[in-house]
Structure formats: structure tokens, C-alpha cells
Design a protein around this motif. Structure first.
Motif: not given
Length: 166
Positions: A8-24, A67-69
């Protein structure tokens, strides 16, 4: 995501992966010089994110207009913050506020611990060896909410919240 849609989920936001090469954490493990990020880690992340964005596009085609992703491009937002950190009011773009820049990266609130803590977390991009600060998260959220297609596509989060299939 298809299963969520079936439930039943019709509106889903999918976040990508941030810049892992910059994390301490990654910068310390790879002995990256001050002021730089791990190019190899960021290249891997960008490759994954490109495939994720294609998958989101394909899901929108397959699931139809009911549906919207939304693909949330957190990588580019956080990279912009890191590269232009002073314009965003930060004083430190790559060191963690809490825990130090070298192993064991402990960020604990116990008296007499070896953990370090900066004086003003709002001036740092990274809270600890892995996570951005609340100040960065507010910027990311604002850009996803009202940003253009470079940061949220095919529509931003505000448009998604108002989206109605007719």
C-alpha cells in the motif's frame, strides 16, 4: 520497494549513499591527507548511486502514475556542503566534532574518557567518524523538501507530499 508498494505504500523517498570517501573513518583508515577525500571510496559510492537512480526511474515506469518513487541525491548535497562548508556557516568540513580523527573513534559521554568533543557542534560537518551533524541534516532535508531535480527526482519531497493520482 515493490513489496512496500504491494502493501500500500504509494509515495516513497529513496536516499542514495553519501560521500563515504569523505567520512572521518574512511579518511583515517586510508591515511587520506588533510582536506581530501578518498577518491576510490567516492567512485564506488557514485557507481552504486547511478544504478540506484536507474532503478528508481524503472520502478516509476513499472508501477505507473499511482505510485511515486523519489530519488534523493544526498551524495551531491553533502559534497556541496563539504566543498563550500564556509558558505554554509561551518568551520570544519572533514574532522569529527566528537571522538577524534583516529581509531578508536570513541564518542561517548562518560566522564574521564579519552573521547574528545568540540566546543560547538553546529560548526562541524561531521558529528562523529561516520555521521553528519544535525546542522548538516537540516540543510539536506531542506534541499530535498524544496530542491530541484538535481537533488530530488523526478519531483521533490514537497511535491511528493502533494502528489495525487487522478
Amino acid at each position: 520497494m515493490k513489496r512496500l508498494n504491494q502493501l500500500g505504500a504509494r509515495k516513497i523517498v529513496v536516499a542514495d549513499v553519501g560521500p563515504l570517501g569523505c567520512i572521518p573513518y574512511v579518511r583515517a583508515l586510508e591515511f587520506i591527507p588533510a582536506g581530501e577525500c578518498s577518491a576510490s571510496a567516492n567512485q564506488l559510492t557514485q557507481g552504486y548511486n547511478k544504478k540506484l537512480k536507474r532503478m528508481i526511474y524503472k520502478l516509476n515506469q513499472e508501477m505507473g502514475p499511482e505510485s511515486r518513487f523519489v530519488y534523493a541525491n544526498t551524495y551531491e548535497i553533502v559534497m556541496e556542503i563539504i566543498q563550500q562548508y564556509r558558505q554554509y556557516g561551518f568551520e570544519n568540513a572533514l574532522d569529527p566534532c566528537c571522538g577524534g580523527s583516529f581509531p578508536p573513534f570513541l564518542c561517548i559521554g562518560i566522564a574521564n574518557s579519552t573521547s574528545t568533543l568540540c566546543n560547538d557542534r553546529s560548526k562541524y560537518v561531521f558529528w562523529d567518524a561516520f555521521h553528519p551533524t544535525e546542522a548538516v541534516n537540516f540543510i539536506v532535508a531542506g534541499k530535498l523538501l524544496d530542491g530541484n531535480s538535481a537533488v530530488a527526482s523526478p519531483i521533490n519531497v514537497r511535491e511528493l507530499s502533494q502528489y495525487q493520482y487522478k
